[in-house]
Design a protein around this motif. Structure first.
Motif, PDB file in Angstrom:
ATOM      1  N   ALA A   1       0.831  -1.208   0.000  1.00 44.47           N
ATOM      2  CA  ALA A   1       0.000   0.000   0.000  1.00 44.47           C
ATOM      3  C   ALA A   1       0.864   1.256   0.000  1.00 44.47           C
ATOM      4  N   VAL A   2       1.918   1.258   0.801  1.00 40.63           N
ATOM      5  CA  VAL A   2       2.821   2.414   0.828  1.00 40.63           C
ATOM      6  C   VAL A   2       3.543   2.548  -0.507  1.00 40.63           C
ATOM      7  N   PHE A   3       4.031   1.428  -1.044  1.00 43.22           N
ATOM      8  CA  PHE A   3       4.733   1.454  -2.335  1.00 43.22           C
ATOM      9  C   PHE A   3       3.837   2.070  -3.409  1.00 43.22           C
ATOM     10  N   GLU A   4       2.589   1.651  -3.462  1.00 47.89           N
ATOM     11  CA  GLU A   4       1.670   2.135  -4.495  1.00 47.89           C
ATOM     12  C   GLU A   4       1.279   3.592  -4.291  1.00 47.89           C
ATOM     13  N   SER A   5       1.521   4.149  -3.111  1.00 49.55           N
ATOM     14  CA  SER A   5       1.197   5.555  -2.859  1.00 49.55           C
ATOM     15  C   SER A   5       2.256   6.503  -3.407  1.00 49.55           C
ATOM     16  N   TYR A   6       3.408   5.969  -3.834  1.00 49.22           N
ATOM     17  CA  TYR A   6       4.483   6.807  -4.353  1.00 49.22           C
ATOM     18  C   TYR A   6       4.085   7.358  -5.728  1.00 49.22           C
ATOM     19  N   PRO A   7       4.682   8.463  -6.154  1.00 50.25           N
ATOM     20  CA  PRO A   7       4.431   8.965  -7.506  1.00 50.25           C
ATOM     21  C   PRO A   7       4.727   7.889  -8.548  1.00 50.25           C
ATOM     22  N   ARG A   8       3.921   7.870  -9.600  1.00 48.65           N
ATOM     23  CA  ARG A   8       3.979   6.773 -10.571  1.00 48.65           C
ATOM     24  C   ARG A   8       5.351   6.593 -11.212  1.00 48.65           C
ATOM     25  N   PRO A   9       6.099   7.637 -11.546  1.00 52.94           N
ATOM     26  CA  PRO A   9       7.432   7.408 -12.122  1.00 52.94           C
ATOM     27  C   PRO A   9       8.360   6.635 -11.182  1.00 52.94           C
ATOM     28  N   LEU A  10       8.210   6.837  -9.869  1.00 54.78           N
ATOM     29  CA  LEU A  10       9.021   6.083  -8.920  1.00 54.78           C
ATOM     30  C   LEU A  10       8.567   4.637  -8.850  1.00 54.78           C
ATOM     31  N   VAL A  11       7.259   4.419  -8.797  1.00 57.28           N
ATOM     32  CA  VAL A  11       6.743   3.052  -8.709  1.00 57.28           C
ATOM     33  C   VAL A  11       7.193   2.238  -9.917  1.00 57.28           C
ATOM     34  N   GLY A  12       7.024   2.804 -11.112  1.00 65.99           N
ATOM     35  CA  GLY A  12       7.354   2.063 -12.323  1.00 65.99           C
ATOM     36  C   GLY A  12       8.816   1.709 -12.441  1.00 65.99           C
ATOM     37  N   THR A  13       9.698   2.654 -12.137  1.00 69.35           N
ATOM     38  CA  THR A  13      11.137   2.401 -12.287  1.00 69.35           C
ATOM     39  C   THR A  13      11.704   1.606 -11.115  1.00 69.35           C
ATOM     40  N   GLU A  14      11.158   1.807  -9.920  1.00 68.52           N
ATOM     41  CA  GLU A  14      11.721   1.104  -8.764  1.00 68.52           C
ATOM     42  C   GLU A  14      11.354  -0.370  -8.750  1.00 68.52           C
ATOM     43  N   ARG A  15      10.271  -0.746  -9.376  1.00 63.60           N
ATOM     44  CA  ARG A  15       9.983  -2.176  -9.496  1.00 63.60           C
ATOM     45  C   ARG A  15      11.086  -2.874 -10.298  1.00 63.60           C
ATOM     46  N   ILE A  16      11.583  -2.223 -11.326  1.00 61.26           N
ATOM     47  CA  ILE A  16      12.666  -2.806 -12.131  1.00 61.26           C
ATOM     48  C   ILE A  16      13.948  -2.876 -11.314  1.00 61.26           C
ATOM     49  N   ILE A  17      14.273  -1.788 -10.612  1.00 56.27           N
ATOM     50  CA  ILE A  17      15.464  -1.785  -9.754  1.00 56.27           C
ATOM     51  C   ILE A  17      15.405  -2.936  -8.759  1.00 56.27           C
TER      52      ILE A  17
ATOM     53  N   ALA B   1      17.207   5.145 -12.494  1.00 54.93           N
ATOM     54  CA  ALA B   1      17.140   3.686 -12.399  1.00 54.93           C
ATOM     55  C   ALA B   1      18.329   3.041 -13.094  1.00 54.93           C
ATOM     56  N   GLN B   2      18.706   3.561 -14.257  1.00 57.10           N
ATOM     57  CA  GLN B   2      19.871   3.027 -14.955  1.00 57.10           C
ATOM     58  C   GLN B   2      21.133   3.179 -14.102  1.00 57.10           C
ATOM     59  N   MET B   3      21.272   4.328 -13.434  1.00 54.74           N
ATOM     60  CA  MET B   3      22.433   4.570 -12.586  1.00 54.74           C
ATOM     61  C   MET B   3      22.477   3.598 -11.409  1.00 54.74           C
ATOM     62  N   ILE B   4      21.329   3.401 -10.762  1.00 51.95           N
ATOM     63  CA  ILE B   4      21.274   2.513  -9.601  1.00 51.95           C
ATOM     64  C   ILE B   4      21.547   1.067 -10.010  1.00 51.95           C
ATOM     65  N   ILE B   5      20.937   0.630 -11.099  1.00 51.72           N
ATOM     66  CA  ILE B   5      21.150  -0.743 -11.568  1.00 51.72           C
ATOM     67  C   ILE B   5      22.602  -0.969 -11.955  1.00 51.72           C
ATOM     68  N   LYS B   6      23.200   0.004 -12.645  1.00 48.05           N
ATOM     69  CA  LYS B   6      24.607  -0.145 -13.042  1.00 48.05           C
ATOM     70  C   LYS B   6      25.511  -0.251 -11.815  1.00 48.05           C
ATOM     71  N   ALA B   7      25.236   0.548 -10.775  1.00 49.05           N
ATOM     72  CA  ALA B   7      26.066   0.488  -9.563  1.00 49.05           C
ATOM     73  C   ALA B   7      25.967  -0.882  -8.906  1.00 49.05           C
ATOM     74  N   GLY B   8      24.769  -1.455  -8.907  1.00 49.71           N
ATOM     75  CA  GLY B   8      24.614  -2.787  -8.335  1.00 49.71           C
ATOM     76  C   GLY B   8      25.322  -3.844  -9.153  1.00 49.71           C
ATOM     77  N   LEU B   9      25.208  -3.761 -10.474  1.00 47.52           N
ATOM     78  CA  LEU B   9      25.888  -4.723 -11.342  1.00 47.52           C
ATOM     79  C   LEU B   9      27.403  -4.602 -11.206  1.00 47.52           C
ATOM     80  N   ASP B  10      27.902  -3.373 -11.142  1.00 42.27           N
ATOM     81  CA  ASP B  10      29.351  -3.173 -10.975  1.00 42.27           C
ATOM     82  C   ASP B  10      29.829  -3.772  -9.657  1.00 42.27           C
ATOM     83  N   ALA B  11      29.060  -3.555  -8.592  1.00 42.56           N
ATOM     84  CA  ALA B  11      29.443  -4.098  -7.278  1.00 42.56           C
ATOM     85  C   ALA B  11      29.428  -5.615  -7.290  1.00 42.56           C
TER      86      ALA B  11
END
Length: 251
Positions: free
Chosen positions: A125-141, A232-242
């Motif tokens: 419920a809290v996740f879905e309350s976030y602005p839609r651009p955050l919800v959509g990209t953070e699910r991928i992250i 999202a691309q930046m966060i994913i790349k940092a995780g992959l690099d780590a």
């Protein structure tokens, strides 16, 4: 043993008033507060925070430029005496979350004392309350990060709990040159690679505070979608690099 709250926080006058009101509550949970603030914040804002010395809680504030303030507030947290755990939170969200549900906040502080890295996530419920651009990209992250660490994690809350040894590990192997927001994945993946225990906590208070309808419309705009895709691309790349670092100690 002491627990330190570490904030990366762009100060403003209203939030300083809220922070001062919350200090008695903070003093029941923490032995100190570390704040890393941009140097562009007016001295008229920083001085009142530095003057808050009458309550039984220690406070240290430093000014950092466009550097990774998340990294430096953790580093500063280690300068307090007898640090056992550090609770990191983005300063622009911390106050609203404490005000919304202090019992949930207390439960987080209790939970972080029993693991090396507490990944604080959101109820659906809290996740879905976030602005839609955050919800959509953070699910991928979250899907990518969950694959990298072998368990379900939600990285978009801007808050973690760490043992002292986990913070010391991050100070050695994480980079202060990493963009602050990319630490969402970098830190968790590095600790996983280092053999540290990751535990999750699902929070009902980890809200994204929206103070006006104008702010809501801005956060839902096409420009925000483009911004959040890049983030999202930046966060994913940092995780992959780590995940492929070759200089980490063997587990």
């Amino acid at each position: 043993m002491s627990i330190i709250l570490a904030l990366a926080w762009r100060l403003n006058a209203d939030d300083i008033t809220r922070f001062e009101t919350l200090l008695p509550f903070l003093a029941t949970l923490y032995d100190g507060v570390s704040i890393a603030s941009p140097p562009t914040d007016d001295e008229a804002l920083i001085a009142p925070v530095q003057a808050l010395t009458t309550l039984p809680i220690k406070l240290r504030i430093s000014a950092r430029g466009n550097e990774n303030r998340r990294y430096y507030t953790l580093q500063q947290a280690l300068t307090f005496d007898d640090v056992s755990h550090v609770h990191y939170c983005d300063g622009d969200h911390a106050l609203a979350r404490m005000e919304r549900d202090p019992d949930d906040w207390k439960a987080i502080v209790d939970a972080l004392q029993h693991t090396d890295c507490l990944v604080i996530g959101r109820s659906e419920a809290v996740f879905e309350s976030y602005p839609r651009p955050l919800v959509g990209t953070e699910r991928i992250i979250n899907r990518v990060a969950s694959h990298l660490v072998g368990q379900a994690v939600d990285l978009g809350v801007g808050s973690r709990g760490f043992s002292r040894k986990a913070v010391e590990f991050l100070m050695q192997y994480a980079s202060p040159e990493t963009h602050g927001i990319a630490t969402d994945s970098e830190w968790v993946v590095l600790l996983y690679r280092g053999g540290y225990a990751l535990t999750t906590y699902v929070s009902d208070s980890a809200i994204y505070e929206v103070v006006s309808e104008a702010q809501r419309q801005l956060l839902e705009s096409a420009e925000q979608w483009a911004k959040r895709v890049n983030i999202a691309q930046m966060i994913i790349k940092a995780g992959l690099d780590a995940s492929v670092r070759g200089d980490l100690p063997e587990q």
